[in-house]
Design a protein around this motif. Structure first.
Motif, PDB file in Angstrom:
ATOM      1  N   GLU A  60       0.659  -1.038  -0.183  1.00 47.13           N
ATOM      2  CA  GLU A  60      -0.088  -0.011   0.443  1.00 47.13           C
ATOM      3  C   GLU A  60       1.019   1.234   0.281  1.00 47.13           C
TER       4      GLU A  60
ATOM      5  N   HIS B 187      -3.025   5.621  -1.668  1.00 46.37           N
ATOM      6  CA  HIS B 187      -4.326   5.095  -1.232  1.00 46.37           C
ATOM      7  C   HIS B 187      -5.498   4.869   0.132  1.00 46.37           C
ATOM      8  N   ARG B 188      -4.784   5.404   1.273  1.00 50.55           N
ATOM      9  CA  ARG B 188      -5.133   5.886   2.038  1.00 50.55           C
ATOM     10  C   ARG B 188      -4.751   6.795   3.079  1.00 50.55           C
TER      11      ARG B 188
ATOM     12  N   GLU C 135     -10.087   5.727   3.483  1.00 47.02           N
ATOM     13  CA  GLU C 135      -9.525   5.729   2.263  1.00 47.02           C
ATOM     14  C   GLU C 135      -8.984   7.015   1.523  1.00 47.02           C
TER      15      GLU C 135
ATOM     16  N   GLN D 210      -5.954   7.996  -6.456  1.00 38.47           N
ATOM     17  CA  GLN D 210      -5.565   6.183  -6.683  1.00 38.47           C
ATOM     18  C   GLN D 210      -6.987   5.390  -7.112  1.00 38.47           C
ATOM     19  N   ARG D 211      -7.670   5.615  -6.134  1.00 34.74           N
ATOM     20  CA  ARG D 211      -8.835   5.007  -6.477  1.00 34.74           C
ATOM     21  C   ARG D 211      -9.680   5.039  -7.053  1.00 34.74           C
TER      22      ARG D 211
END
Length: 341
Positions: free
Chosen positions: A32, A209-210, A224, A303-304
């Motif tokens: 991650e 990501h987070r 997130e 990224q998400r």
């Protein structure tokens, strides 16, 4: 995987006790890209020093891939640190050594032979895009090139975790984006776990990501990146999100838009993920008797997925505008009526 349990660091200054990190619990899965954001004094720099064993916690533990690094010392700790590399804001290069020699330095310390060092440094020079600069000295490099050397050096010992301490703060925006793109590429190619600390939400938005938001030594918000953008809870988080989404809903901006668009109703829309790529407004215009004017907006990519905000001027009857807003809500688009224009 990185796991922090009740991690606390208290500094005793003699006159007072300063709690820099206050009972932090975090889990970062392998592979991650995890961001830690906070303003100066939030405790993020101390936290990252606890992660690589440069500081011992007052309480709690740090486990990296099942090994409790807070419970070891001496040779065992030095060996564990080889799997946790770090890049820095001001590069920390050896100015009397060339690019190749800087990259080979940790391998030299580890006792790796000259031929193997040369082979490894050549691979890393290609990976970070510094072909042709092998014999240059740091003084002959741009800021972005220096940071590429720092990244290559950090990867020399084939680490499992890469820590980034404000790694782009000294760079201009264009160079920052190039370095962030490189980190994403390295994460995908090598499956490397990356933990970065920053005070810039642009960095978090672009590659993480987070994210954990720190204030006063505590993690006050965690999630997130896309969800945090959509639903920031703490005031400090809202301030960070505003760095990249702009302050469309500030009183001054709203007042200016009302003056500029004196008719109809101003409505703020928030699109998240796939919504930002869908022709929802086109459908709305076709199906409802409202005139739609886009007066402000932007889309940020994470990224998400994408996060977008728009401010619309809607003209039509109250009933038609109400139906249009219901349509948007049915398509999971958040709406906020900002008052009549």
């Amino acid at each position: 995987m990185i796991e922090l349990k009740g991690l606390t660091k208290v500094f005793d200054t003699g006159k007072a006790r300063l709690t820099a990190v206050d009972h932090v619990d975090l889990t970062v899965p392998a592979g991650e890209i995890f961001g830690i954001i906070g303003y100066s004094g939030a405790g993020k720099s101390t936290l990252i020093r606890l992660l690589n064993g440069l500081e011992k916690p007052s309480e709690g533990s740090v486990e990296i891939n099942g090994q409790n690094i807070t419970a070891i010392s001496g040779p065992k700790l030095r060996k564990a640190r080889q799997k946790v590399s770090m890049i820095f804001q001001h590069f920390n290069l050896l100015w009397s050594r060339t690019v190749r020699e800087n990259i080979e330095f940790p391998l030299e310390i580890a006792g790796v032979g000259k031929e193997e060092r040369r082979k490894r440094s050549a691979e890393l020079i290609e990976l970070v895009g510094l072909e042709g600069r092998e014999s240059a000295y740091p003084a002959q490099l741009s800021g972005g090139q220096k940071q590429r050397v720092g990244i290559a050096r950090a990867l020399a010992n084939d680490p499992e975790v890469l820590l980034c301490d404000e790694a782009t703060s000294a760079l201009d925006p264009q160079t920052t984006d190039a370095i962030l793109d490189l980190l994403v590429d390295i994460n995908k190619r090598l499956g490397l776990t990356i933990v970065l600390i920053t005070h810039e939400m642009h960095v978090i938005r672009k590659i993480c990501h987070r994210v954990a938001v720190m204030e006063g030594g505590r993690v006050v918000e965690l999630g997130e990146v896309l969800h945090v953008f959509q639903h920031p809870k703490e005031n400090i988080t809202k301030r960070f999100v505003a760095q990249v989404t702009e302050t469309e809903d500030s009183a001054e901006t709203v007042r200016h838009l009302r003056e500029q668009y004196p008719e109809g109703q101003l409505v703020k829309l928030i699109f998240v993920g796939d919504q930002a790529e869908q022709p929802i407004l086109t459908q709305l215009i076709r199906e409802y008797k409202v005139e739609v004017n886009i007066v402000h907006g932007n889309i940020s990519h994470t990224q998400r997925g994408a996060y977008g905000t728009l401010i619309l001027q809607l003209k039509g009857t109250a009933d038609e505008i109400s139906k249009a807003l219901a349509f948007l809500g049915a398509h999971d688009v958040q709406t906020e009526v900002m008052g009549n224009a």
